[in-house]
Scaffold this motif. Structure first.
Motif, PDB file in Angstrom:
ATOM      1  N   PRO A  26       0.815  -1.217   0.000  1.00 46.12           N
ATOM      2  CA  PRO A  26       0.000   0.000   0.000  1.00 46.12           C
ATOM      3  C   PRO A  26       0.846   1.263   0.000  1.00 46.12           C
ATOM      4  N   ALA A  76      -6.551   4.353   4.872  1.00 46.59           N
ATOM      5  CA  ALA A  76      -6.709   3.280   5.860  1.00 46.59           C
ATOM      6  C   ALA A  76      -5.547   3.265   6.840  1.00 46.59           C
ATOM      7  N   LEU A  77      -4.326   3.435   6.312  1.00 46.10           N
ATOM      8  CA  LEU A  77      -3.151   3.443   7.193  1.00 46.10           C
ATOM      9  C   LEU A  77      -3.138   4.698   8.056  1.00 46.10           C
ATOM     10  N   LEU A 128      -5.131   4.753  11.356  1.00 45.20           N
ATOM     11  CA  LEU A 128      -4.675   4.048  12.555  1.00 45.20           C
ATOM     12  C   LEU A 128      -4.209   5.054  13.605  1.00 45.20           C
ATOM     13  N   LEU A 134       0.267  -2.975  15.254  1.00 47.96           N
ATOM     14  CA  LEU A 134       0.550  -3.580  13.949  1.00 47.96           C
ATOM     15  C   LEU A 134       2.022  -3.970  13.850  1.00 47.96           C
ATOM     16  N   VAL A 142      -7.412  -2.813  14.133  1.00 45.08           N
ATOM     17  CA  VAL A 142      -6.401  -2.794  13.068  1.00 45.08           C
ATOM     18  C   VAL A 142      -6.876  -3.634  11.887  1.00 45.08           C
ATOM     19  N   LYS A 154      -9.919  -1.808  10.157  1.00 42.58           N
ATOM     20  CA  LYS A 154      -9.564  -0.597   9.422  1.00 42.58           C
ATOM     21  C   LYS A 154      -8.798  -0.906   8.137  1.00 42.58           C
ATOM     22  N   LEU A 155      -7.917  -1.917   8.210  1.00 43.48           N
ATOM     23  CA  LEU A 155      -7.082  -2.244   7.056  1.00 43.48           C
ATOM     24  C   LEU A 155      -7.700  -3.330   6.181  1.00 43.48           C
ATOM     25  N   GLU A 156      -8.900  -3.799   6.570  1.00 45.17           N
ATOM     26  CA  GLU A 156      -9.623  -4.828   5.825  1.00 45.17           C
ATOM     27  C   GLU A 156      -8.772  -6.082   5.652  1.00 45.17           C
ATOM     28  N   ALA A 167      -1.958  -9.354   8.771  1.00 45.89           N
ATOM     29  CA  ALA A 167      -1.444  -8.159   9.448  1.00 45.89           C
ATOM     30  C   ALA A 167       0.077  -8.204   9.544  1.00 45.89           C
ATOM     31  N   LEU A 185       1.610  -7.594   6.137  1.00 46.41           N
ATOM     32  CA  LEU A 185       1.525  -6.179   5.790  1.00 46.41           C
ATOM     33  C   LEU A 185       2.589  -5.372   6.523  1.00 46.41           C
TER      34      LEU A 185
END
Length: 240
Positions: free
Chosen positions: A154, A160-161, A164, A172, A202, A205-207, A214, A217
């Motif tokens: 991303p 989205a990030l 947070l 995360l 987390v 929000k980040l789907e 996670a 990512l």
């Protein structure tokens, strides 16, 4: 007449792949002994129940592979796995959870195997790791690759990030480091329930589907730049 060094090499060759077992449940040790005994190329050189004995026996027995129960590693949130830097470690686990998988990978183990796996998988894992490779059973490999494939790299400025909170960003990163909820709770001096809430937010929000995604990512974002591990047990052949 053989020199002591030649005699040592000959003895190691005769024992094949030397495996040290470690778990805090005797019934699990018995089961692991039984499945590994089916392979003539593998020799179980010992079985221990606690961390101090494990570290001591590694120094004395010089195993090729350490097959250790996840319950023993979880006693201190996988710090034991990090203490085994330079050793080839396979984790045997009753709990095939995302949290455990991420912790094992982040701790640098070479193999991961649920205890419910078919018996023939255990010698297969030992052989692969002893040869310098790594081993995950097919369903775990599929889980990791499915997670990785659906996570594009991303833009760090993506909404989205940016949504947070500071604490959620810290959580995360901690997931990417393989830390358990209990370890994160200790670090931030909050309850495990609070950590679970942070993790859930987390993921939402980040789907992301789960903890594996996670962690992947966090690794892809560069939030985890190094996995520091104290080299308490040095690899064979390392200088003092």
């Amino acid at each position: 007449m053989l020199t002591p060094a030649e005699a040592g090499r000959s003895a190691r060759a005769r024992r094949g792949i030397a495996v040290l077992l470690a778990d805090d449940h005797e019934v699990i040790l018995d089961g692991l002994r039984a499945v590994l005994a089916r392979d003539d190329a593998i020799t179980v050189v010992g079985a221990v129940h606690g961390v101090p004995e494990l570290l001591d026996r590694i120094g004395r027995d010089q195993p090729d592979v350490v097959l250790v129960g996840a319950s023993l590693l979880r006693v201190d949130d996988f710090r034991v796995a990090r203490l085994l830097a330079g050793q080839r470690v396979v984790v045997a686990t009753q709990d095939d959870s995302d949290e455990l998988l991420v912790s094992a990978i982040a701790a640098g183990v070479s193999g991961y195997l649920p205890l419910g796996s078919p018996g023939e998988e255990f010698p297969r894992a030992i052989r692969a790791v002893a040869e310098g490779g790594a081993y995950l059973p097919a369903h775990v490999t599929k889980r990791v690759f499915e997670s990785f494939q659906i996570i594009p790299l991303p833009d760090p400025s993506a909404p989205a990030l940016l949504s947070l909170t500071e604490r959620e960003g810290q959580v995360l990163r901690a997931i990417g480091q393989g830390r358990s909820n209990r370890e994160i709770a200790r670090e931030f001096e909050v309850s495990e329930t609070t950590v679970k809430s942070h993790v859930s937010r987390v993921l939402a929000k980040l789907e992301l589907r789960d903890r594996v995604q996670a962690a992947l990512l966090a690794w892809r974002l560069g939030l985890v730049t190094a996995r520091e591990a104290p080299e308490v047990v040095k690899p064979r052949g390392a200088s003092a």
